[in-house]
Design a protein around this motif. Structure first.
Motif, PDB file in Angstrom:
ATOM      1  N   LEU A  65      -0.130   9.239   1.161  1.00 14.35           N
ATOM      2  CA  LEU A  65       0.222   7.893   1.688  1.00 14.35           C
ATOM      3  C   LEU A  65       0.963   8.000   2.921  1.00 14.35           C
ATOM      4  O   LEU A  65       1.805   8.564   3.153  1.00 14.35           O
ATOM      5  CB  LEU A  65       0.990   7.306   0.527  1.00 14.35           C
ATOM      6  N   ASP A  66       0.815   6.853   3.917  1.00 11.20           N
ATOM      7  CA  ASP A  66       1.381   6.816   5.043  1.00 11.20           C
ATOM      8  C   ASP A  66       2.314   5.546   5.053  1.00 11.20           C
ATOM      9  O   ASP A  66       2.287   4.692   3.954  1.00 11.20           O
ATOM     10  CB  ASP A  66       0.587   6.812   6.208  1.00 11.20           C
ATOM     11  N   ASN A  67       2.908   5.288   6.229  1.00 13.50           N
ATOM     12  CA  ASN A  67       3.933   3.938   6.158  1.00 13.50           C
ATOM     13  C   ASN A  67       3.115   2.702   6.080  1.00 13.50           C
ATOM     14  O   ASN A  67       3.566   1.885   5.303  1.00 13.50           O
ATOM     15  CB  ASN A  67       4.675   4.204   7.299  1.00 13.50           C
ATOM     16  N   GLY A  68       1.842   2.808   6.530  1.00 12.45           N
ATOM     17  CA  GLY A  68       1.148   1.383   6.332  1.00 12.45           C
ATOM     18  C   GLY A  68       0.682   1.148   4.795  1.00 12.45           C
ATOM     19  O   GLY A  68       0.732   0.093   4.565  1.00 12.45           O
ATOM     20  N   ASP A  69       0.413   2.090   4.027  1.00  9.71           N
ATOM     21  CA  ASP A  69       0.362   2.113   2.672  1.00  9.71           C
ATOM     22  C   ASP A  69       1.545   1.317   1.872  1.00  9.71           C
ATOM     23  O   ASP A  69       1.355   0.462   1.349  1.00  9.71           O
ATOM     24  CB  ASP A  69      -0.348   3.265   1.966  1.00  9.71           C
ATOM     25  N   ARG A  70       2.681   2.064   2.184  1.00  9.38           N
ATOM     26  CA  ARG A  70       3.838   1.444   1.772  1.00  9.38           C
ATOM     27  C   ARG A  70       4.222  -0.001   2.164  1.00  9.38           C
ATOM     28  O   ARG A  70       4.640  -0.823   1.438  1.00  9.38           O
ATOM     29  CB  ARG A  70       4.949   2.534   2.060  1.00  9.38           C
ATOM     30  N   LYS A  71       3.918  -0.177   3.555  1.00  8.01           N
ATOM     31  CA  LYS A  71       4.421  -1.750   4.035  1.00  8.01           C
ATOM     32  C   LYS A  71       3.495  -2.698   3.286  1.00  8.01           C
ATOM     33  O   LYS A  71       3.930  -3.586   3.082  1.00  8.01           O
ATOM     34  CB  LYS A  71       4.128  -1.589   5.470  1.00  8.01           C
ATOM     35  N   THR A  72       1.942  -2.285   2.911  1.00  8.56           N
ATOM     36  CA  THR A  72       1.294  -2.911   2.343  1.00  8.56           C
ATOM     37  C   THR A  72       1.603  -3.459   0.790  1.00  8.56           C
ATOM     38  O   THR A  72       1.476  -4.322   0.267  1.00  8.56           O
ATOM     39  CB  THR A  72      -0.315  -2.419   2.370  1.00  8.56           C
ATOM     40  N   ALA A  73       2.201  -2.057   0.338  1.00  5.93           N
ATOM     41  CA  ALA A  73       2.370  -2.221  -1.169  1.00  5.93           C
ATOM     42  C   ALA A  73       3.720  -3.392  -1.227  1.00  5.93           C
ATOM     43  O   ALA A  73       3.747  -4.121  -2.146  1.00  5.93           O
ATOM     44  CB  ALA A  73       2.725  -0.839  -1.830  1.00  5.93           C
ATOM     45  N   LEU A  74       4.635  -3.137  -0.249  1.00  4.65           N
ATOM     46  CA  LEU A  74       5.674  -3.719  -0.214  1.00  4.65           C
ATOM     47  C   LEU A  74       5.600  -5.493  -0.093  1.00  4.65           C
ATOM     48  O   LEU A  74       5.976  -6.317  -0.566  1.00  4.65           O
ATOM     49  CB  LEU A  74       6.830  -3.460   0.872  1.00  4.65           C
ATOM     50  N   LEU A  75       4.439  -5.649   0.749  1.00  5.82           N
ATOM     51  CA  LEU A  75       4.132  -7.040   1.228  1.00  5.82           C
ATOM     52  C   LEU A  75       3.535  -7.433  -0.166  1.00  5.82           C
ATOM     53  O   LEU A  75       3.974  -8.919  -0.355  1.00  5.82           O
ATOM     54  CB  LEU A  75       3.067  -7.026   2.105  1.00  5.82           C
ATOM     55  N   ALA A  76       2.764  -6.872  -0.940  1.00 10.58           N
ATOM     56  CA  ALA A  76       2.081  -7.316  -1.832  1.00 10.58           C
ATOM     57  C   ALA A  76       3.424  -7.870  -3.124  1.00 10.58           C
ATOM     58  O   ALA A  76       3.264  -8.748  -3.549  1.00 10.58           O
ATOM     59  CB  ALA A  76       1.100  -6.465  -2.514  1.00 10.58           C
ATOM     60  N   VAL A  89       1.706  -4.540 -10.471  1.00  5.70           N
ATOM     61  CA  VAL A  89       3.281  -4.228  -9.804  1.00  5.70           C
ATOM     62  C   VAL A  89       3.535  -2.848  -9.918  1.00  5.70           C
ATOM     63  O   VAL A  89       3.874  -2.108  -9.166  1.00  5.70           O
ATOM     64  CB  VAL A  89       4.171  -4.946 -10.404  1.00  5.70           C
ATOM     65  N   CYS A  90       3.335  -2.205 -11.263  1.00  2.00           N
ATOM     66  CA  CYS A  90       3.711  -0.742 -11.377  1.00  2.00           C
ATOM     67  C   CYS A  90       2.976   0.161 -10.347  1.00  2.00           C
ATOM     68  O   CYS A  90       3.245   0.865  -9.914  1.00  2.00           O
ATOM     69  CB  CYS A  90       3.342  -0.420 -12.622  1.00  2.00           C
ATOM     70  N   ASN A  91       1.421  -0.135 -10.246  1.00  2.77           N
ATOM     71  CA  ASN A  91       0.729   0.668  -9.346  1.00  2.77           C
ATOM     72  C   ASN A  91       1.188   0.467  -7.796  1.00  2.77           C
ATOM     73  O   ASN A  91       1.252   1.345  -7.059  1.00  2.77           O
ATOM     74  CB  ASN A  91      -0.583   0.109  -9.401  1.00  2.77           C
ATOM     75  N   LYS A  92       1.554  -0.609  -7.557  1.00  3.59           N
ATOM     76  CA  LYS A  92       2.379  -0.729  -6.127  1.00  3.59           C
ATOM     77  C   LYS A  92       3.756  -0.063  -6.114  1.00  3.59           C
ATOM     78  O   LYS A  92       4.160   0.255  -4.996  1.00  3.59           O
ATOM     79  CB  LYS A  92       2.571  -2.340  -5.882  1.00  3.59           C
ATOM     80  N   CYS A  93       4.510  -0.115  -7.124  1.00  2.84           N
ATOM     81  CA  CYS A  93       5.856   0.435  -7.063  1.00  2.84           C
ATOM     82  C   CYS A  93       5.531   2.147  -6.929  1.00  2.84           C
ATOM     83  O   CYS A  93       6.271   2.845  -6.362  1.00  2.84           O
ATOM     84  CB  CYS A  93       6.572   0.377  -8.418  1.00  2.84           C
ATOM     85  N   GLN A  94       4.543   2.564  -7.519  1.00  5.35           N
ATOM     86  CA  GLN A  94       4.201   3.911  -7.359  1.00  5.35           C
ATOM     87  C   GLN A  94       3.838   4.530  -5.717  1.00  5.35           C
ATOM     88  O   GLN A  94       3.909   5.568  -5.544  1.00  5.35           O
ATOM     89  CB  GLN A  94       2.996   4.411  -8.077  1.00  5.35           C
ATOM     90  N   ILE A  95       3.203   3.321  -5.227  1.00  8.08           N
ATOM     91  CA  ILE A  95       3.014   3.664  -3.708  1.00  8.08           C
ATOM     92  C   ILE A  95       4.200   3.802  -2.943  1.00  8.08           C
ATOM     93  O   ILE A  95       4.324   4.576  -2.092  1.00  8.08           O
ATOM     94  CB  ILE A  95       2.120   2.571  -3.121  1.00  8.08           C
ATOM     95  N   LEU A  96       5.318   2.842  -3.372  1.00 13.27           N
ATOM     96  CA  LEU A  96       6.658   2.794  -2.608  1.00 13.27           C
ATOM     97  C   LEU A  96       7.620   4.161  -2.980  1.00 13.27           C
ATOM     98  O   LEU A  96       7.806   4.659  -2.132  1.00 13.27           O
ATOM     99  CB  LEU A  96       7.341   1.579  -3.124  1.00 13.27           C
ATOM    100  N   ILE A  97       7.485   4.480  -4.444  1.00 13.22           N
ATOM    101  CA  ILE A  97       8.209   5.637  -4.639  1.00 13.22           C
ATOM    102  C   ILE A  97       7.348   6.328  -5.462  1.00 13.22           C
ATOM    103  O   ILE A  97       7.773   6.015  -7.053  1.00 13.22           O
ATOM    104  CB  ILE A  97       9.527   5.049  -5.230  1.00 13.22           C
ATOM    105  N   PRO A  98       6.618   7.445  -5.254  1.00 13.10           N
ATOM    106  CA  PRO A  98       5.626   7.984  -6.122  1.00 13.10           C
ATOM    107  C   PRO A  98       6.612   8.828  -7.236  1.00 13.10           C
ATOM    108  O   PRO A  98       7.696   9.112  -7.082  1.00 13.10           O
ATOM    109  CB  PRO A  98       4.865   8.807  -5.174  1.00 13.10           C
TER     110      PRO A  98
END
Length: 228
Positions: A2-13, A142-151
């Protein structure tokens, strides 16, 4: 990877979906009136529509329905019965002293619950439908997006925290600070269990069944408070 773009997208969601639950709870329980109820309903719709739209349009995910496996049903039933017993036990020991029935009845009237038939209809929706919507929103999305932020396992605790936030406002509308603390901890623990169930099976059946049974316990208790 995962890159910072993925994390930023997850955070936005997460930023666009998580606060909606608290806004809906506050407007329904503390503001009330036609404006408050309308905004609350819109927030509830947003909590379902937004994850679907984001998943299809942004994540390019193909949503699909899967039949439950026997182990999922059994796991969900066991956790649900356990939660049912805990909820009833906590209410019997402590909750009766922390919940003001007069306030509870006033809030019920504010929400449009003016008769047993209306209550049963609303609670049937919450037990059977809303619990599924919450599992879809808070576990699948939400849980899936949280896994992108902090696996890893930490994502379970973060998603459970997000799930707990709006419940704090709901519990505070009916209970004193003792109930708010204990109730919030119970919701947080349930969020952890349901997130783990989802991640174990990659399916919502187990968490949905246990969630519905837990909501049934709350519905029975609320009936006793409002209509006794």
């Amino acid at each position: 990877m995962l890159d910072n773009g993925d994390r930023k997208t997850a955070l936005l969601a997460l930023t666009l979906v998580v606060p909606a639950a608290s806004i809906g709870a506050v407007t329904a329980l503390y503001i009330g009136g036609s404006w408050g109820q309308t905004l609350s309903v819109l927030c509830q719709v947003w909590l379902l529509v937004f994850p679907i739209a984001w998943s299809v349009l942004v994540d390019r995910v193909n949503l699909r329905f899967s039949l439950p496996k026997r182990l999922e049903l059994l796991d969900g039933a066991i956790w649900g019965i356990f939660m049912f017993a805990v909820i009833v036990g906590i209410y019997s020991l402590f909750g009766q002293h922390w919940i003001d029935p007069v306030t509870a009845k006033e809030k019920a009237q504010q929400l449009g619950i003016s008769s047993p038939n209306i209550y049963l209809t609303i609670e049937a929706y919450f037990v059977l439908v809303n619990s599924l919507i919450e599992e879809f929103t808070w576990r699948w999305f939400v849980c899936n997006k949280c896994q992108i932020l902090i696996p890893g396992k930490k994502a379970i605790f973060l998603s459970a925290l997000f799930f707990t936030l709006h419940h704090i406002f709901v519990i505070a509308a009916y209970s004193d600070w003792h109930g708010v603390i204990l109730g919030s901890l119970a919701v947080f623990a349930a969020g952890i269990i349901w997130s783990q169930c989802y991640l174990t099976y990659r399916s919502l059946w187990s968490s949905y069944i246990s969630h519905a049974i837990a909501d049934l316990a709350l519905a029975i208790i609320a009936w006793q408070i409002i209509f006794k």
